[in-house]
Design an enzyme around this catalytic site. Structure first.
Site, PDB file in Angstrom:
ATOM      1  N   HIS A  68       0.823  -1.250  -0.052  1.00 25.15           N
ATOM      2  CA  HIS A  68       0.034  -0.022  -0.054  1.00 25.15           C
ATOM      3  C   HIS A  68       0.799   1.355  -0.074  1.00 25.15           C
ATOM      4  CE1 HIS A  68      -3.639  -2.594   1.940  1.00 25.15           C
ATOM      5  NE2 HIS A  68      -3.598  -2.431   0.290  1.00 25.15           N
ATOM      6  N   GLU A 108       1.439   3.939   2.962  1.00 29.18           N
ATOM      7  CA  GLU A 108       1.987   3.433   4.280  1.00 29.18           C
ATOM      8  C   GLU A 108       3.556   3.421   4.291  1.00 29.18           C
ATOM      9  OE1 GLU A 108       0.042  -0.321   4.478  1.00 29.18           O
ATOM     10  OE2 GLU A 108      -2.031   0.734   4.242  1.00 29.18           O
ATOM     11  N   HIS A 154       2.557  -3.444   6.974  1.00 33.45           N
ATOM     12  CA  HIS A 154       1.425  -2.278   6.846  1.00 33.45           C
ATOM     13  C   HIS A 154       1.471  -1.187   7.840  1.00 33.45           C
ATOM     14  CE1 HIS A 154      -1.073  -4.468   3.334  1.00 33.45           C
ATOM     15  NE2 HIS A 154      -0.213  -5.263   3.621  1.00 33.45           N
ATOM     16  N   GLU A 165       0.634  -4.285  11.453  1.00 29.09           N
ATOM     17  CA  GLU A 165      -0.023  -2.962  11.159  1.00 29.09           C
ATOM     18  C   GLU A 165       0.869  -2.219  11.853  1.00 29.09           C
ATOM     19  OE1 GLU A 165      -2.337  -1.578   8.933  1.00 29.09           O
ATOM     20  OE2 GLU A 165      -3.053  -3.288   8.295  1.00 29.09           O
TER      21      GLU A 165
END
Ligand SMILES: [Zn+2]
Length: 439
Positions: free
Chosen positions: A177, A180, A301, A376
């Protein structure tokens, strides 16, 4: 005269407008509280249909806060909708452009790998140049590898670290992504530690496995987020009614089942079919070549400080779920030691949101990799994608602590068992504990 104007216009369009950085002056990020399913549905509908609003976190659980960015002309509409449905929102960032301006960007100096400092963000070209220089500096153990190709014709460049034949593999994916930004430097920091750290545990981690590490698997998107739109997430494939596919919704595992869209204008567009994108298709071929020799897969991420396990059910590929939970929780304990950073461990449904078609699910389902996690990274709901550069080094250090601990736990609990054999894995885990007790 006419042709001159046309030529000037073309030059302006190609050099000016198209490559100009989009500014986020007076854009606002809201932190929205939900209390029930009905309110969640209102926000879900908004995410699906009104692309003026950028959902930094998805509305997938009523107990979770949602962060949404709105432009100066649109924020009143958002606030009106929230008031109509009795939702409370606070402002977490006023004038997003100010926060973007604080994201220090440095240039990497060719042939000086030390010039990549861990207190600034680097462009795609600089990350790739650094990888080349790292390979040149450590030719005995590091090799440049190409994981695949992109829509705009770039290569997905990575590095393989190997201290000799006969090792199992670890695969690390970063930057799928684009926005990010903390992901690529964290992955680069892991490379740096594996090659340079004098800490015995880090050296053992480097030696005991073959590492395939890709800091930016969505290079087209990452470049675009640097040069044009800071909050770009997808790849850059052009459709007649939108641009870009969310590569982490495009893998051939439960494609389009949850948390994905069929609209190319959506940030979570899953593509025209599973593996419709050259990035996922080519990278999957690279991974298949590693096949059953892949012991661990990690993807990085941001944001939210969570360690996620693939799947939310109890189907076959999940058979070592309990082991994976235990190992993950312990590793997050190791992560918290240095700075007290708290992570929540859980499967994607429990902790974050239902989203399918991600790399982690595919490697679990199709390659049966025993240990699969999605990080994350920092932070929770403060800066979000605009993590201040002074947090890059702490994020790298604590994350490396957890990666080393994951390896330690894998060895200790004998999670070298195949993913499909829960009973066997449990027995080995029990045996590990018993042996540790007596030895
Ligand atoms: Zn992501």
């Amino acid at each position: 005269m006419k042709s001159l104007i046309y030529a000037l216009l073309l030059a302006y369009l190609s050099n000016g407008v198209l490559s100009e950085k989009f500014r986020y002056d007076n854009y606002t990020v809201f932190r929205i509280h939900m209390e029930n399913e009905e309110q969640m549905k209102v926000l879900k509908d908004l995410q699906d249909t009104d692309f003026r609003f950028d959902f930094w976190t998805p509305p997938e659980h009523p107990s979770k806060l949602v962060q949404v960015m709105a432009g100066p002309e649109d924020k009143d509409d958002l606030q009106k909708l929230l008031t109509e449905h009795n939702m409370i929102a606070e402002i977490s960032m006023n004038n997003v452009q100010e926060f973007i301006d604080k994201q220090t960007i440095k240039r990497y100096t060719r042939n000086e790998i030390g010039s990549m400092t861990w207190n600034a963000y680097y462009s795609l070209e600089d990350i790739y140049a650094w990888l080349d220089d790292v390979v040149a500096q450590y030719p005995d153990v590091a090799t440049k590898v190409i994981g695949g190709q992109t829509y705009e014709g770039r290569e997905i460049v990575g590095i393989k670290i190997s201290h000799g034949p006969g090792k199992k593999n670890i695969f690390i994916e970063g930057g799928i992504h684009a926005r990010e930004w903390i992901s690529p430097p964290t992955v680069c920091f892991i490379i740096h530690e594996l090659l340079t750290s004098p800490v015995p545990e880090n050296m053992a981690a480097a030696r005991d496995f073959d590492w395939h590490i890709f800091p930016v698997v969505n290079p087209d998107g990452y470049k675009f987020s640097f040069e044009s739109q800071r909050f770009w997430r997808k790849n850059r494939r052009v459709f007649s009614n939108g641009i870009g596919v969310d590569l982490n919704r495009n893998w051939n595992s439960n494609w389009l089942v949850h948390g994905a869209s069929t609209n190319p204008s959506s940030d979570i567009y899953a593509g025209t079919g599973p593996f419709s994108e050259i990035e996922t298709r080519s990278l999957s071929r690279y991974m298949r070549a590693i096949g059953d020799q892949m012991q661990m897969f990690l993807t990085f991420h941001s944001y939210g400080q969570m360690l996620l396990l693939p799947f939310g059910n109890t189907s076959e590929p999940l058979a070592n779920y309990n082991e994976a939970m235990n190992i993950g929780r312990r590793a997050m304990g190791a992560l918290s030691v240095r700075y007290g950073t708290e992570y929540v461990t859980g499967n994607i449904v429990e902790v974050l949101y239902e989203a399918t078609g991600g790399t982690d699910e595919w490697v679990k389902e199709h390659l049966h990799v025993p240990i699969v996690y999605c990080y994350e990274l920092r932070d929770q709901l403060q800066y979000g994608f605009l993590l201040p550069p002074e947090q890059i080094l702490p994020t790298g250090l604590e994350t490396m602590d957890s990666v080393v601990d994951l390896i330690h736990q894998m060895k200790r609990f004998g999670t070298m068992a195949s993913a499909g054999v829960a009973g066997k894995a449990s027995m080995m885990m029990l045996l590990g504990i018993v042996m540790e007790y007596f030895l």
